[in-house]
Scaffold this motif. Sequence first.
Motif, PDB file in Angstrom:
ATOM      1  N   ILE A 126      -6.214   6.049  -2.669  1.00 24.19           N
ATOM      2  CA  ILE A 126      -7.479   5.988  -3.178  1.00 24.19           C
ATOM      3  C   ILE A 126      -8.654   6.965  -2.930  1.00 24.19           C
ATOM      4  CG2 ILE A 126      -9.547   4.254  -2.546  1.00 24.19           C
ATOM      5  CD1 ILE A 126      -7.683   1.870  -2.501  1.00 24.19           C
ATOM      6  N   ILE A 127      -8.336   7.335  -1.646  1.00 25.25           N
ATOM      7  CA  ILE A 127      -9.236   8.784  -1.048  1.00 25.25           C
ATOM      8  C   ILE A 127      -8.825   9.831  -2.004  1.00 25.25           C
ATOM      9  CG2 ILE A 127      -9.713  10.165   0.725  1.00 25.25           C
ATOM     10  CD1 ILE A 127      -9.055   7.827   2.746  1.00 25.25           C
ATOM     11  N   VAL A 128      -7.619  10.151  -2.257  1.00 17.62           N
ATOM     12  CA  VAL A 128      -7.142  11.362  -2.943  1.00 17.62           C
ATOM     13  C   VAL A 128      -7.704  11.166  -4.562  1.00 17.62           C
ATOM     14  CG1 VAL A 128      -5.291  12.552  -3.937  1.00 17.62           C
ATOM     15  CG2 VAL A 128      -5.595  11.825  -1.741  1.00 17.62           C
ATOM     16  N   ASN A 129      -7.414  10.015  -4.850  1.00 16.88           N
ATOM     17  CA  ASN A 129      -8.092   9.785  -6.517  1.00 16.88           C
ATOM     18  C   ASN A 129      -9.407   9.842  -6.700  1.00 16.88           C
ATOM     19  OD1 ASN A 129      -5.370   9.374  -7.247  1.00 16.88           O
ATOM     20  ND2 ASN A 129      -5.500   7.005  -7.147  1.00 16.88           N
ATOM     21  N   TYR A 130     -10.369   9.212  -5.470  1.00 13.98           N
ATOM     22  CA  TYR A 130     -11.529   9.448  -5.805  1.00 13.98           C
ATOM     23  C   TYR A 130     -12.125  10.761  -5.576  1.00 13.98           C
ATOM     24  CZ  TYR A 130     -16.486   8.113  -4.550  1.00 13.98           C
ATOM     25  OH  TYR A 130     -18.069   7.993  -4.711  1.00 13.98           O
ATOM     26  N   ASP A 144       0.083  -0.069   3.089  1.00 11.92           N
ATOM     27  CA  ASP A 144      -1.026   0.005   3.256  1.00 11.92           C
ATOM     28  C   ASP A 144      -1.639   1.118   3.440  1.00 11.92           C
ATOM     29  OD1 ASP A 144       0.070   0.344   5.664  1.00 11.92           O
ATOM     30  OD2 ASP A 144      -1.556  -0.908   6.967  1.00 11.92           O
ATOM     31  N   VAL A 145      -1.285   2.348   4.260  1.00 12.20           N
ATOM     32  CA  VAL A 145      -1.440   3.647   4.545  1.00 12.20           C
ATOM     33  C   VAL A 145      -1.412   4.456   3.194  1.00 12.20           C
ATOM     34  CG1 VAL A 145      -0.807   5.747   5.626  1.00 12.20           C
ATOM     35  CG2 VAL A 145      -0.853   3.602   6.984  1.00 12.20           C
ATOM     36  N   LEU A 146      -0.228   4.223   2.539  1.00 12.43           N
ATOM     37  CA  LEU A 146      -0.248   4.971   1.149  1.00 12.43           C
ATOM     38  C   LEU A 146      -1.040   4.633   0.295  1.00 12.43           C
ATOM     39  CD1 LEU A 146       1.648   6.801  -0.639  1.00 12.43           C
ATOM     40  CD2 LEU A 146       3.002   4.750  -1.283  1.00 12.43           C
ATOM     41  N   ALA A 147      -1.477   3.012   0.126  1.00 11.19           N
ATOM     42  CA  ALA A 147      -2.433   2.641  -0.953  1.00 11.19           C
ATOM     43  C   ALA A 147      -3.925   3.509  -0.414  1.00 11.19           C
ATOM     44  CB  ALA A 147      -2.535   1.481  -0.810  1.00 11.19           C
ATOM     45  N   GLY A 198       7.602  14.419   3.560  1.00 11.28           N
ATOM     46  CA  GLY A 198       7.406  15.718   4.705  1.00 11.28           C
ATOM     47  C   GLY A 198       6.064  16.196   4.865  1.00 11.28           C
ATOM     48  N   ILE A 199       5.195  15.835   4.121  1.00 14.41           N
ATOM     49  CA  ILE A 199       3.925  16.261   3.982  1.00 14.41           C
ATOM     50  C   ILE A 199       3.036  15.492   4.983  1.00 14.41           C
ATOM     51  CG2 ILE A 199       1.837  16.640   2.904  1.00 14.41           C
ATOM     52  CD1 ILE A 199       3.601  17.317   0.363  1.00 14.41           C
ATOM     53  N   ALA A 200       2.429  16.231   6.141  1.00 10.02           N
ATOM     54  CA  ALA A 200       1.685  15.318   6.975  1.00 10.02           C
ATOM     55  C   ALA A 200       0.414  14.975   6.320  1.00 10.02           C
ATOM     56  CB  ALA A 200       1.446  16.200   8.204  1.00 10.02           C
ATOM     57  N   TRP A 201      -0.376  13.860   7.056  1.00 15.29           N
ATOM     58  CA  TRP A 201      -1.588  13.640   6.400  1.00 15.29           C
ATOM     59  C   TRP A 201      -2.764  14.707   6.469  1.00 15.29           C
ATOM     60  CZ3 TRP A 201      -6.079  13.864   9.694  1.00 15.29           C
ATOM     61  CH2 TRP A 201      -5.803  13.602  10.753  1.00 15.29           C
ATOM     62  N   TRP A 202      -2.646  15.454   7.694  1.00 11.00           N
ATOM     63  CA  TRP A 202      -3.752  16.469   7.703  1.00 11.00           C
ATOM     64  C   TRP A 202      -3.663  17.432   6.595  1.00 11.00           C
ATOM     65  CZ3 TRP A 202      -2.022  21.280   8.293  1.00 11.00           C
ATOM     66  CH2 TRP A 202      -0.824  21.450   8.721  1.00 11.00           C
ATOM     67  N   MET A 203      -2.486  17.608   6.011  1.00 14.53           N
ATOM     68  CA  MET A 203      -2.089  18.753   4.849  1.00 14.53           C
ATOM     69  C   MET A 203      -3.320  18.184   3.723  1.00 14.53           C
ATOM     70  SD  MET A 203       1.819  19.497   5.144  1.00 14.53           S
ATOM     71  CE  MET A 203       2.439  20.153   6.721  1.00 14.53           C
ATOM     72  N   VAL A 204      -3.164  16.788   3.415  1.00  8.22           N
ATOM     73  CA  VAL A 204      -3.698  16.173   2.241  1.00  8.22           C
ATOM     74  C   VAL A 204      -5.014  16.077   2.621  1.00  8.22           C
ATOM     75  CG1 VAL A 204      -4.252  14.077   1.115  1.00  8.22           C
ATOM     76  CG2 VAL A 204      -1.690  14.479   1.843  1.00  8.22           C
TER      77      VAL A 204
END
Length: 296
Positions: A15-19, A8-11, A128-134
């Motif tokens: 979605i956010i990145v794609n948008y 669910d988190v990955l999805a 290994g990439i944290a969410w805040w990096m994205v």
Amino acid sequence: MVRYVYVDVLALVNIIVNYVILSVTGMLAGKTIRPVRLLTVSAIGSAYAVSALFVSAESLYSLPARIAFGLFMIAASYPTVKGLGFLVLASCFYLSSAIVAGTALALFYGRAGILSVPLAAIPGNPSGIAWWMVVLALAVLAVFPLLAKAGGIRPGNSLPLIGLELVVEGQTLGLTALVDTGNNLRDPVSGLPVVVVDWESLKSIMPSEVVAFFLSTWDSLPDELVETSIGRRLRLIPYENVSGMRGVLPGFKPEHLSLLEDSGGRTEMNAIVGVSGQPLSPSGLYQALLHPDLIS
């Protein structure tokens, strides 16, 4: 160490990145952004990414397949853009994607220390990439068009373009219009200014009963069309081009015609839509010619 992937988190992250990438793509190319459409395409792209966890067919997720799926996302997000304009969109899309990926990886390696990263890990380890990096990578991407706007630069082109939205028989269409100082067309009956739109962009929302009218010589109106709502709003607009050639342009009075402002607002316009049988922009950068009086 055991790593877990929360679907669910990955999805949601996808979605956010794609948008954001699709939105910035449109901003860089100077296209009208349709949030609902972009959100739908972003969800489809997220489903494709998440499916890689469950589908073992590697060919579906190879580099050529991912490039092809990216082109599908661009076409679905901006369906009215064709030709050279589509190539511009694709370039902006893949540039935006590279910025997000590169920024996230740079932050990851910077945090870990590039000298401490094993050689086998150089291609990148997304787990290994944290969410805040994205999030920070997306912020870096989003700031480019904002800075351009603050500096008075219209990304993608230097033409005086503006977003339009028209409604016909309950169907809504978003367009990109060029402010054409040479467009002095007016409806001879009402005196309203004329916005010229190419037929290829309009035909997807036009009622089937009027298609024959726009593709004919307009010398007669079918009886079954006379008493319809759209039939009573059809127009014939005489014109003379720069070479002195005269002709007649078919047109209609839309239910609604609005200018889309950069701030997100809209301004209702009282105008006639003239229908051009030929594309107005060979590169697909715009689909309409706006009468200058409508923005004065």
